[in-house]
Design a protein around this motif. Structure first.
Motif, PDB file in Angstrom:
ATOM      1  N   ARG A  15       0.867  -1.204  -0.009  1.00  0.00           N
ATOM      2  CA  ARG A  15      -0.052  -0.128  -0.069  1.00  0.00           C
ATOM      3  C   ARG A  15       0.916   1.067  -0.089  1.00  0.00           C
ATOM      4  NH1 ARG A  15      -3.576  -0.584   5.213  1.00  0.00           N
ATOM      5  NH2 ARG A  15      -1.575  -1.030   5.856  1.00  0.00           N
ATOM      6  N   ILE A  16       0.742   2.204  -0.992  1.00  0.00           N
ATOM      7  CA  ILE A  16       1.532   3.078  -1.250  1.00  0.00           C
ATOM      8  C   ILE A  16       0.510   4.600  -0.605  1.00  0.00           C
ATOM      9  CG2 ILE A  16       2.654   4.638  -2.842  1.00  0.00           C
ATOM     10  CD1 ILE A  16       3.622   1.802  -2.657  1.00  0.00           C
ATOM     11  N   LEU A  34       7.729  13.921  -6.033  1.00  0.00           N
ATOM     12  CA  LEU A  34       8.344  12.641  -5.725  1.00  0.00           C
ATOM     13  C   LEU A  34       9.638  12.846  -4.663  1.00  0.00           C
ATOM     14  CD1 LEU A  34       7.816  11.012  -9.058  1.00  0.00           C
ATOM     15  CD2 LEU A  34       6.451  11.127  -7.275  1.00  0.00           C
ATOM     16  N   PRO A  35       9.720  12.030  -3.476  1.00  0.00           N
ATOM     17  CA  PRO A  35      11.029  12.258  -2.638  1.00  0.00           C
ATOM     18  C   PRO A  35      12.130  11.650  -2.936  1.00  0.00           C
ATOM     19  CG  PRO A  35       9.112  10.496  -1.635  1.00  0.00           C
ATOM     20  CD  PRO A  35       8.758  11.017  -3.109  1.00  0.00           C
ATOM     21  N   ARG A  39      13.539   9.698   2.053  1.00  0.00           N
ATOM     22  CA  ARG A  39      12.460  10.635   2.571  1.00  0.00           C
ATOM     23  C   ARG A  39      11.146  10.277   2.279  1.00  0.00           C
ATOM     24  NH1 ARG A  39      15.485  16.467   2.066  1.00  0.00           N
ATOM     25  NH2 ARG A  39      17.706  15.789   2.375  1.00  0.00           N
ATOM     26  N   ASN A  40      10.157  11.247   2.472  1.00  0.00           N
ATOM     27  CA  ASN A  40       8.809  10.831   2.017  1.00  0.00           C
ATOM     28  C   ASN A  40       7.991  12.178   1.747  1.00  0.00           C
ATOM     29  OD1 ASN A  40       7.373  12.129   4.793  1.00  0.00           O
ATOM     30  ND2 ASN A  40       9.234  11.052   5.713  1.00  0.00           N
ATOM     31  N   GLY A  41       6.815  12.165   1.449  1.00  0.00           N
ATOM     32  CA  GLY A  41       5.848  13.139   1.028  1.00  0.00           C
ATOM     33  C   GLY A  41       6.086  14.398   1.918  1.00  0.00           C
ATOM     34  N   ARG A  42       6.238  14.159   3.234  1.00  0.00           N
ATOM     35  CA  ARG A  42       6.133  15.564   4.031  1.00  0.00           C
ATOM     36  C   ARG A  42       7.337  16.350   3.594  1.00  0.00           C
ATOM     37  NH1 ARG A  42       5.512  12.843  10.207  1.00  0.00           N
ATOM     38  NH2 ARG A  42       7.699  12.433   9.376  1.00  0.00           N
ATOM     39  N   ILE A  60       3.582  11.645  -2.613  1.00  0.00           N
ATOM     40  CA  ILE A  60       3.829  10.356  -2.364  1.00  0.00           C
ATOM     41  C   ILE A  60       4.778   9.877  -1.354  1.00  0.00           C
ATOM     42  CG2 ILE A  60       4.144   8.111  -3.524  1.00  0.00           C
ATOM     43  CD1 ILE A  60       2.971   9.454  -5.894  1.00  0.00           C
ATOM     44  N   ASP A  61       4.552   9.015  -0.882  1.00  0.00           N
ATOM     45  CA  ASP A  61       5.659   8.174   0.099  1.00  0.00           C
ATOM     46  C   ASP A  61       6.064   6.969  -0.779  1.00  0.00           C
ATOM     47  OD1 ASP A  61       5.129  10.027   2.075  1.00  0.00           O
ATOM     48  OD2 ASP A  61       4.525   8.649   3.511  1.00  0.00           O
ATOM     49  N   PHE A  62       7.200   6.782  -1.177  1.00  0.00           N
ATOM     50  CA  PHE A  62       7.646   5.580  -1.979  1.00  0.00           C
ATOM     51  C   PHE A  62       7.506   4.417  -1.092  1.00  0.00           C
ATOM     52  CE2 PHE A  62      10.361   8.194  -4.921  1.00  0.00           C
ATOM     53  CZ  PHE A  62       9.490   8.132  -5.914  1.00  0.00           C
TER      54      PHE A  62
END
Length: 293
Positions: A15-16, A34-35, A39-42, A60-62
């Motif tokens: 789940r993304i 795109l991080p 890293r992540n979407g934050r 998006i959080d990969f």
């Protein structure tokens, strides 16, 4: 700011996590963020604050980062799989085309998108990444990815976070605190740790290959970006993206703009004046182009 959050199943069931800010506005292309590798979407909070009032902004959080599931198979922590996940997210949010802002690893995914799904890509902004990755920067990153770090509080976490990013000047303690709170998480025991799956290191290249210069370069992907608005941001002290790479990219893509960000290494925060002005110009170029059906 209000947002729509979803966990989108990838092809293998991972789940993304994705978050959509803002609403569609006439003549404004959605912005997809795109991080970087760990890293992540934050990480794109400054971008969301600046642009979500005028266009949709999707972060998006990969897989294996942030609020997304860890992958059952760590060998799927690859840009091609992350691209497939990204396209699934775009489908889930019914976004046919987007302007892609890719930080580091996210920029590699954006370049792959230009080849694999050119109709989904309106333009690409690369944040301190290009077709060639410098060995010094890659070796530095490989020196900490996958090694679990635990800190007793945010202050010590911020100091350590800043220490992994050489080349930065004039960054306040508050700015480092904000950056680390986007990239790290407080565990249930109160301690601070990076917000990604430690198995992310499974697909990194071998150290000896990097030293020997055997890591692949992506120049063959650039023709797929011909005619699309492209901007390449580079921290002026970056050890991952060289000035020579940016110059060559702009030569091979005459429509591309290269922008150096003063006092920054890998990667700029995207709230610097050079970044915001460059992003404004890039998005204006994209919005001015005829929309594809």
């Amino acid at each position: 700011m209000r947002s729509l959050q979803r966990l989108v199943p990838a092809a293998d069931g991972t789940r993304i996590f994705a978050e959509l800010f803002g609403e569609q506005a006439a003549g404004r292309v959605p912005l997809l963020c795109l991080p970087g590798l760990t890293r992540n979407g934050r990480d794109f909070e400054p971008v969301v604050e600046r642009y979500a009032g005028s266009r949709p902004v999707l972060t998006i959080d990969f897989r294996g980062r942030g609020r997304s599931d860890n992958a059952a198979d760590p060998l799927t922590y690859r840009p091609d799989v992350e691209l497939a996940d990204t396209l699934s997210v775009l489908d889930a949010f019914a976004i046919p085309q987007a302007a892609v802002l890719g930080t580091s690893r996210g920029g590699l995914v954006g370049m792959l998108m230009a080849v694999a799904a050119p109709d989904r890509l309106s333009g690409l902004c690369l944040n301190d990444i290009g077709p060639r990755i410098e060995a010094a920067g890659l070796l530095r990153i490989m020196g900490y990815v996958g090694f679990e770090m635990v800190f007793p509080n945010w202050d010590s976490g911020a100091r350590a976070y800043g220490a992994t990013a050489p080349g930065f000047a004039g960054v306040s303690e508050e700015a480092w605190q904000a950056a680390v709170r986007r990239a790290y998480i407080r565990r249930e025991d109160g301690r601070i740790t990076p917000y990604y799956d430690m198995k992310l290191s499974a697909t990194l290249p071998r150290r000896e290959d990097v030293i020997a210069g055997k890591t692949p370069e992506l120049w063959t992907l650039l023709p797929a970006l011909a005619g699309k608005p492209v901007t390449c941001l580079r921290g002026d002290a970056s050890d991952l993206l060289s000035r020579e790479t940016v110059n060559r990219l702009c030569t091979e893509l005459p429509q591309a703009e290269g922008v150096e960000v003063r006092g920054r290494g890998h990667v700029p925060f995207l709230d610097e004046p050079e970044c915001t002005a460059a992003l404004d110009r890039w998005l204006a170029r994209i919005d001015a182009r005829p929309r594809q059906p």
